[in-house]
Design a protein around this motif. Structure first.
Motif, PDB file in Angstrom:
ATOM      1  N   ALA A 241     -17.519  54.252 -30.782  1.00 57.65           N
ATOM      2  CA  ALA A 241     -17.600  55.201 -31.893  1.00 57.65           C
ATOM      3  C   ALA A 241     -18.189  54.520 -33.126  1.00 57.65           C
ATOM      4  N   LYS A 242     -19.081  55.214 -33.819  1.00 58.44           N
ATOM      5  CA  LYS A 242     -19.769  54.660 -34.981  1.00 58.44           C
ATOM      6  C   LYS A 242     -19.136  55.189 -36.263  1.00 58.44           C
ATOM      7  N   LYS A 243     -18.818  54.275 -37.158  1.00 56.51           N
ATOM      8  CA  LYS A 243     -18.248  54.652 -38.447  1.00 56.51           C
ATOM      9  C   LYS A 243     -19.353  54.844 -39.476  1.00 56.51           C
ATOM     10  N   TYR A 244     -19.217  55.891 -40.278  1.00 58.55           N
ATOM     11  CA  TYR A 244     -20.164  56.148 -41.354  1.00 58.55           C
ATOM     12  C   TYR A 244     -19.627  55.566 -42.660  1.00 58.55           C
ATOM     13  N   ASP A 245     -20.503  54.920 -43.418  1.00 61.40           N
ATOM     14  CA  ASP A 245     -20.129  54.460 -44.765  1.00 61.40           C
ATOM     15  C   ASP A 245     -20.308  55.576 -45.785  1.00 61.40           C
ATOM     16  N   THR A 246     -21.369  56.350 -45.627  1.00 59.31           N
ATOM     17  CA  THR A 246     -21.626  57.505 -46.491  1.00 59.31           C
ATOM     18  C   THR A 246     -22.110  58.669 -45.631  1.00 59.31           C
ATOM     19  N   LEU A 247     -21.820  59.853 -46.108  1.00 58.32           N
ATOM     20  CA  LEU A 247     -22.239  61.076 -45.431  1.00 58.32           C
ATOM     21  C   LEU A 247     -22.553  62.131 -46.475  1.00 58.32           C
ATOM     22  N   THR A 248     -23.297  63.157 -46.075  1.00 59.40           N
ATOM     23  CA  THR A 248     -23.485  64.326 -46.924  1.00 59.40           C
ATOM     24  C   THR A 248     -22.652  65.474 -46.354  1.00 59.40           C
ATOM     25  N   PHE A 249     -22.328  66.418 -47.209  1.00 62.27           N
ATOM     26  CA  PHE A 249     -21.563  67.579 -46.746  1.00 62.27           C
ATOM     27  C   PHE A 249     -22.387  68.401 -45.755  1.00 62.27           C
ATOM     28  N   SER A 250     -23.690  68.446 -45.951  1.00 68.09           N
ATOM     29  CA  SER A 250     -24.544  69.178 -45.018  1.00 68.09           C
ATOM     30  C   SER A 250     -24.444  68.578 -43.617  1.00 68.09           C
ATOM     31  N   ARG A 251     -24.401  67.255 -43.543  1.00 68.13           N
ATOM     32  CA  ARG A 251     -24.273  66.577 -42.241  1.00 68.13           C
ATOM     33  C   ARG A 251     -22.896  66.842 -41.648  1.00 68.13           C
ATOM     34  N   VAL A 252     -21.860  66.806 -42.482  1.00 67.60           N
ATOM     35  CA  VAL A 252     -20.504  67.075 -42.002  1.00 67.60           C
ATOM     36  C   VAL A 252     -20.413  68.468 -41.400  1.00 67.60           C
ATOM     37  N   ALA A 254     -22.987  70.428 -40.366  1.00 63.87           N
ATOM     38  CA  ALA A 254     -23.902  70.610 -39.239  1.00 63.87           C
ATOM     39  C   ALA A 254     -23.362  69.970 -37.969  1.00 63.87           C
ATOM     40  N   ASP A 255     -22.788  68.787 -38.091  1.00 66.71           N
ATOM     41  CA  ASP A 255     -22.292  68.055 -36.920  1.00 66.71           C
ATOM     42  C   ASP A 255     -20.816  68.319 -36.641  1.00 66.71           C
ATOM     43  N   GLN A 256     -20.189  69.153 -37.479  1.00 69.04           N
ATOM     44  CA  GLN A 256     -18.771  69.489 -37.325  1.00 69.04           C
ATOM     45  C   GLN A 256     -17.908  68.224 -37.232  1.00 69.04           C
ATOM     46  N   LEU A 257     -18.141  67.314 -38.144  1.00 72.11           N
ATOM     47  CA  LEU A 257     -17.375  66.072 -38.181  1.00 72.11           C
ATOM     48  C   LEU A 257     -15.987  66.339 -38.758  1.00 72.11           C
ATOM     49  N   ALA A 258     -15.005  65.583 -38.276  1.00 70.36           N
ATOM     50  CA  ALA A 258     -13.606  65.827 -38.637  1.00 70.36           C
ATOM     51  C   ALA A 258     -13.275  65.183 -39.980  1.00 70.36           C
ATOM     52  N   MET A 267     -16.635  74.180 -50.203  1.00 73.02           N
ATOM     53  CA  MET A 267     -16.199  74.249 -51.597  1.00 73.02           C
ATOM     54  C   MET A 267     -16.496  72.949 -52.339  1.00 73.02           C
ATOM     55  N   CYS A 268     -16.261  71.824 -51.674  1.00 70.97           N
ATOM     56  CA  CYS A 268     -16.559  70.532 -52.292  1.00 70.97           C
ATOM     57  C   CYS A 268     -18.057  70.376 -52.537  1.00 70.97           C
ATOM     58  N   ARG A 269     -18.860  70.783 -51.564  1.00 67.92           N
ATOM     59  CA  ARG A 269     -20.316  70.689 -51.725  1.00 67.92           C
ATOM     60  C   ARG A 269     -20.789  71.551 -52.883  1.00 67.92           C
ATOM     61  N   ASP A 270     -20.290  72.783 -52.968  1.00 63.14           N
ATOM     62  CA  ASP A 270     -20.751  73.701 -54.008  1.00 63.14           C
ATOM     63  C   ASP A 270     -20.295  73.276 -55.396  1.00 63.14           C
ATOM     64  N   ASN A 271     -19.212  72.500 -55.474  1.00 63.31           N
ATOM     65  CA  ASN A 271     -18.691  72.068 -56.772  1.00 63.31           C
ATOM     66  C   ASN A 271     -18.949  70.588 -57.050  1.00 63.31           C
ATOM     67  N   GLY A 296     -13.483  52.827 -46.542  1.00 60.90           N
ATOM     68  CA  GLY A 296     -13.569  54.150 -45.943  1.00 60.90           C
ATOM     69  C   GLY A 296     -14.973  54.723 -45.903  1.00 60.90           C
ATOM     70  N   THR A 297     -15.042  56.056 -45.935  1.00 60.16           N
ATOM     71  CA  THR A 297     -16.301  56.789 -45.885  1.00 60.16           C
ATOM     72  C   THR A 297     -16.385  57.715 -47.081  1.00 60.16           C
ATOM     73  N   LEU A 298     -17.476  57.633 -47.801  1.00 61.42           N
ATOM     74  CA  LEU A 298     -17.700  58.508 -48.963  1.00 61.42           C
ATOM     75  C   LEU A 298     -18.596  59.671 -48.555  1.00 61.42           C
ATOM     76  N   VAL A 299     -18.110  60.871 -48.766  1.00 60.56           N
ATOM     77  CA  VAL A 299     -18.869  62.085 -48.465  1.00 60.56           C
ATOM     78  C   VAL A 299     -19.312  62.697 -49.779  1.00 60.56           C
ATOM     79  N   VAL A 300     -20.596  62.741 -50.002  1.00 60.04           N
ATOM     80  CA  VAL A 300     -21.128  63.271 -51.254  1.00 60.04           C
ATOM     81  C   VAL A 300     -22.516  63.852 -50.978  1.00 60.04           C
ATOM     82  N   GLU A 301     -22.817  64.971 -51.629  1.00 60.93           N
ATOM     83  CA  GLU A 301     -24.115  65.601 -51.440  1.00 60.93           C
ATOM     84  C   GLU A 301     -25.156  64.883 -52.291  1.00 60.93           C
ATOM     85  N   GLN A 302     -26.247  64.479 -51.679  1.00 60.47           N
ATOM     86  CA  GLN A 302     -27.291  63.740 -52.400  1.00 60.47           C
ATOM     87  C   GLN A 302     -28.080  64.674 -53.299  1.00 60.47           C
TER      88      GLN A 302
END
Length: 302
Positions: A241-252, A254-258, A267-271, A296-302
């Protein structure tokens, strides 16, 4: 040179190069006769704190510490399962105490902390069989209230001032959630614990976290989980399993990541609310996250 926060008996001098970082308002020099000098070191400069008859010392120290934190106001999402420890059900007070020590360490750095608690250690609405969904979700809301009271008690034993607010009316044991009151508690250095989700069925505590974070103008959501970040597949089942350091909400989405359910993630993406996912099995991670250390992993929209 004395700088005052606008309340009597809260004056203290700071070194000239850091004066601009302190909100300068009125100065009550007459109150200094009731004070005695203390020193505290923050980031290589000396902060001279005047500690008065009323005990405002900790508030002033937290203000000085807050200069170095990355996130000033955070919302911490605690799952119910994290509070049950190895038992897997109910409350493990030793585990709760350990988690609360991590929360206190982050609070002592100067962060303003709001906590949303889940209720999965007592009840899961989606596993309630043939029970009507609205009733099942209401039972889950009551479970979060029990968890909130347990966390509040542990924090108070550590000397942290706490307020519990609930989305459902239960004024004998907790305050009702009122946005302005919650923000005022945070500004006064109190930890607030928000229970009962949004107060509505069909919405998870993840969604409640996103909603409350947006309402109180939080800088980030800390999602404390049982794994050390977000992976492309279950790391407990797959060694590769591969760990992500950063992600976008769109990727989360689209890929239905947990990370969170889709409603909360949207809601987080829109705000423009970032989410930091990390391991609560090491509660010191909360203070590390507040300080901006790379965990951890930071999820933020670029």
């Amino acid at each position: 040179r004395y700088v005052c926060l606008g309340r009597r008996q809260m004056c203290f001098p700071v070194c000239r190069c850091h004066t601009a970082a302190i909100p300068a308002k009125r100065c009550f020099a007459s109150s200094l006769q009731n004070c005695r000098l203390r020193k505290s070191i923050f980031d290589g400069f000396t902060l001279q704190v005047k500690s008065c008859k009323i005990d405002e010392k900790m508030k002033l120290l937290r203000l000085g510490a807050a200069m170095s934190v990355k996130y000033k106001r955070v919302l911490l999402k605690l799952s119910g399962e994290a509070l049950s420890g190895d038992k897997g059900f109910g409350l493990d007070m030793d585990t709760i105490q350990t988690i609360c020590k991590g929360i206190k360490d982050a609070h002592d750095l100067g962060a303003e902390i709001a906590i949303v608690v889940g209720g999965g250690n007592f009840w899961r609405g989606r596993s309630s069989g043939e029970m009507e969904r609205t009733r099942a979700d209401q039972i889950g809301m009551l479970a979060t209230a029990m968890n909130a009271l347990a966390v509040a008690d542990s924090l108070e034993h550590l000397g942290v001032e706490v307020r519990v607010q609930t989305a459902l009316s239960m004024q004998q044991i907790a305050e009702p959630y009122i946005r302005n009151r919650a923000i005022r508690h945070l500004e006064k250095g109190r930890v607030i614990i928000l229970a009962c989700g949004t107060g509505n069925p069909f919405f998870s505590t993840d969604t409640a976290s996103a909603l409350r974070a947006a309402e109180i103008n939080a800088d980030v959501i800390f999602k404390a989980t049982m794994v050390d970040g977000v992976y492309d597949k279950d790391p407990k089942k797959y060694a590769d399993a591969k760990k992500y350091d950063t992600l976008t909400f769109s990727r989360v989405l689209a890929d239905q990541l947990a990370v969170m359910d889709s409603t909360a993630a949207t809601m987080c993406r829109d705000n423009s609310l970032p989410i930091l996912v990390f391991d609560i099995l090491h509660p010191e991670n909360i203070a590390k996250a507040v300080a901006g250390e790379p965990i951890g992993t930071l999820v933020v929209e670029q």
